[in-house]
Design a protein around this motif. Structure first.
Motif, short mmCIF file in Angstrom:
data_model
loop_
_atom_site.label_atom_id
_atom_site.label_comp_id
_atom_site.label_asym_id
_atom_site.label_seq_id
_atom_site.Cartn_x
_atom_site.Cartn_y
_atom_site.Cartn_z
N SER A 27 0.81 -1.23 0.00
CA SER A 27 0.00 0.00 0.00
C SER A 27 0.85 1.28 0.00
CB SER A 27 -1.01 0.03 1.15
OG SER A 27 -0.40 0.30 2.39
N TYR A 28 2.16 1.14 -0.28
CA TYR A 28 3.04 2.30 -0.38
C TYR A 28 3.72 2.37 -1.76
CZ TYR A 28 2.54 2.80 4.65
OH TYR A 28 2.03 2.98 5.91
N GLY A 29 3.16 1.66 -2.73
CA GLY A 29 3.69 1.72 -4.09
C GLY A 29 4.73 0.67 -4.43
N ALA A 30 4.83 -0.40 -3.64
CA ALA A 30 5.81 -1.46 -3.94
C ALA A 30 5.52 -2.09 -5.30
CB ALA A 30 5.77 -2.53 -2.86
N ARG A 31 6.60 -2.44 -5.98
CA ARG A 31 6.47 -3.06 -7.29
C ARG A 31 6.23 -4.57 -7.16
NH1 ARG A 31 11.71 -0.89 -10.03
NH2 ARG A 31 11.57 -2.95 -10.95
N ARG A 32 5.57 -5.12 -8.15
CA ARG A 32 5.36 -6.56 -8.22
C ARG A 32 6.71 -7.26 -8.31
NH1 ARG A 32 2.89 -10.46 -12.52
NH2 ARG A 32 1.83 -11.82 -11.05
N ILE A 33 6.83 -8.45 -7.71
CA ILE A 33 8.09 -9.20 -7.71
C ILE A 33 8.35 -9.72 -9.12
CG2 ILE A 33 9.35 -11.12 -6.67
CD1 ILE A 33 8.47 -8.79 -4.74
N ASP A 34 9.58 -9.54 -9.58
CA ASP A 34 9.99 -9.97 -10.91
C ASP A 34 9.98 -11.50 -10.98
OD1 ASP A 34 11.29 -10.64 -13.27
OD2 ASP A 34 12.92 -9.19 -12.99
N PRO A 35 9.10 -12.11 -11.79
CA PRO A 35 9.01 -13.57 -11.85
C PRO A 35 10.27 -14.24 -12.38
CG PRO A 35 7.59 -12.58 -13.51
CD PRO A 35 8.13 -11.46 -12.67
N GLU A 36 11.11 -13.49 -13.08
CA GLU A 36 12.36 -14.07 -13.58
C GLU A 36 13.36 -14.34 -12.46
OE1 GLU A 36 13.99 -12.01 -16.92
OE2 GLU A 36 12.06 -11.86 -17.91
N LEU A 37 13.10 -13.84 -11.28
CA LEU A 37 13.98 -14.09 -10.14
C LEU A 37 13.86 -15.51 -9.60
CD1 LEU A 37 13.64 -10.78 -8.12
CD2 LEU A 37 15.70 -11.65 -9.24
N GLY A 38 12.72 -16.16 -9.83
CA GLY A 38 12.47 -17.50 -9.27
C GLY A 38 13.57 -18.50 -9.52
N PRO A 39 13.91 -18.79 -10.77
CA PRO A 39 14.96 -19.77 -11.04
C PRO A 39 16.32 -19.35 -10.46
CG PRO A 39 13.70 -19.37 -13.02
CD PRO A 39 13.25 -18.36 -12.00
N TRP A 40 16.62 -18.06 -10.54
CA TRP A 40 17.89 -17.54 -10.03
C TRP A 40 18.00 -17.77 -8.52
CZ3 TRP A 40 22.26 -15.70 -12.19
CH2 TRP A 40 23.12 -14.96 -11.39
N VAL A 41 16.95 -17.42 -7.80
CA VAL A 41 16.95 -17.56 -6.34
C VAL A 41 16.98 -19.03 -5.95
CG1 VAL A 41 15.61 -17.15 -4.24
CG2 VAL A 41 15.84 -15.34 -5.95
N MET A 42 16.19 -19.88 -6.59
CA MET A 42 16.18 -21.30 -6.23
C MET A 42 17.53 -21.95 -6.52
SD MET A 42 13.58 -22.19 -4.56
CE MET A 42 14.00 -23.93 -4.50
N ARG A 43 18.15 -21.61 -7.64
CA ARG A 43 19.47 -22.19 -7.92
C ARG A 43 20.47 -21.78 -6.85
NH1 ARG A 43 21.89 -19.48 -11.75
NH2 ARG A 43 23.85 -19.23 -10.73
N SER A 117 31.19 -17.65 -6.53
CA SER A 117 31.07 -18.75 -7.48
C SER A 117 29.67 -18.81 -8.09
CB SER A 117 31.43 -20.08 -6.81
OG SER A 117 30.46 -20.45 -5.87
N GLU A 118 28.64 -18.43 -7.32
CA GLU A 118 27.29 -18.40 -7.87
C GLU A 118 27.13 -17.29 -8.91
OE1 GLU A 118 24.69 -20.56 -7.63
OE2 GLU A 118 26.38 -21.66 -6.82
N ILE A 119 27.75 -16.17 -8.66
CA ILE A 119 27.71 -15.07 -9.63
C ILE A 119 28.38 -15.52 -10.93
CG2 ILE A 119 28.56 -12.76 -10.16
CD1 ILE A 119 28.19 -12.17 -7.12
N GLU A 120 29.53 -16.15 -10.81
CA GLU A 120 30.25 -16.63 -12.00
C GLU A 120 29.42 -17.67 -12.75
OE1 GLU A 120 33.12 -15.66 -13.47
OE2 GLU A 120 33.03 -14.02 -12.04
N ALA A 121 28.78 -18.57 -12.03
CA ALA A 121 27.97 -19.63 -12.68
C ALA A 121 26.77 -19.03 -13.40
CB ALA A 121 27.51 -20.64 -11.63
N GLY A 122 26.25 -17.91 -12.90
CA GLY A 122 25.08 -17.29 -13.51
C GLY A 122 25.38 -16.48 -14.76
N ARG A 123 26.64 -16.25 -15.04
CA ARG A 123 26.99 -15.43 -16.21
C ARG A 123 26.91 -16.20 -17.47
NH1 ARG A 123 31.95 -11.91 -13.73
NH2 ARG A 123 30.61 -10.71 -12.39
#
Length: 123
Positions: A27-43, A117-123
């Protein structure tokens, strides 16, 4: 004590609830969560949870919370370490960690190596 499957199920269920939040969910203007984050966060979670000697083990489910700019934040508060890892958008990680260096002087170094190492794997 949760086993690995229970832990993943809990994390995925929490993420699904976050992805269902609409714009302005706070109720303060928060944006919807980016659905593309799901696989990134779970990995990232699956990778970290396996490294029992670094941060967490299968008994330690992090708090998974939305951020007002459409990201996701993971939080572990497991003495001697407090860790907050934010995923503001896919491919970006912001981390804040506090550790009792007297109790575990190598913990932050190990954590930083895992995140790197996770950052490198995600590139």
């Amino acid at each position: 004590m949760a086993n690995m499957t229970d832990w993943r199920t809990q994390a995925e269920a929490k993420l699904n609830k976050l992805f269902a939040l609409p714009d302005n969910w706070d109720s303060y203007g928060a944006r919807r969560i980016d659905p593309e984050l799901g696989p990134w966060v779970m990995r990232f979670l699956k990778s970290v949870i396996v490294q029992e000697d670094i941060i967490v083990d299968e008994r330690t489910v992090p708090s998974i919370v939305p951020t007002t700019d459409g990201g996701i934040q993971l939080e572990w508060h497991v003495p001697p370490i407090d860790i907050e890892i934010e995923f503001p958008h896919p491919g970006r990680i912001v981390m804040h960690a506090e550790v009792d260096a007297v109790k575990d002087p190598g913990a932050v170094r190990c954590l930083l190596m895992r995140v790197d190492s996770e950052i490198e794997a995600g590139r």
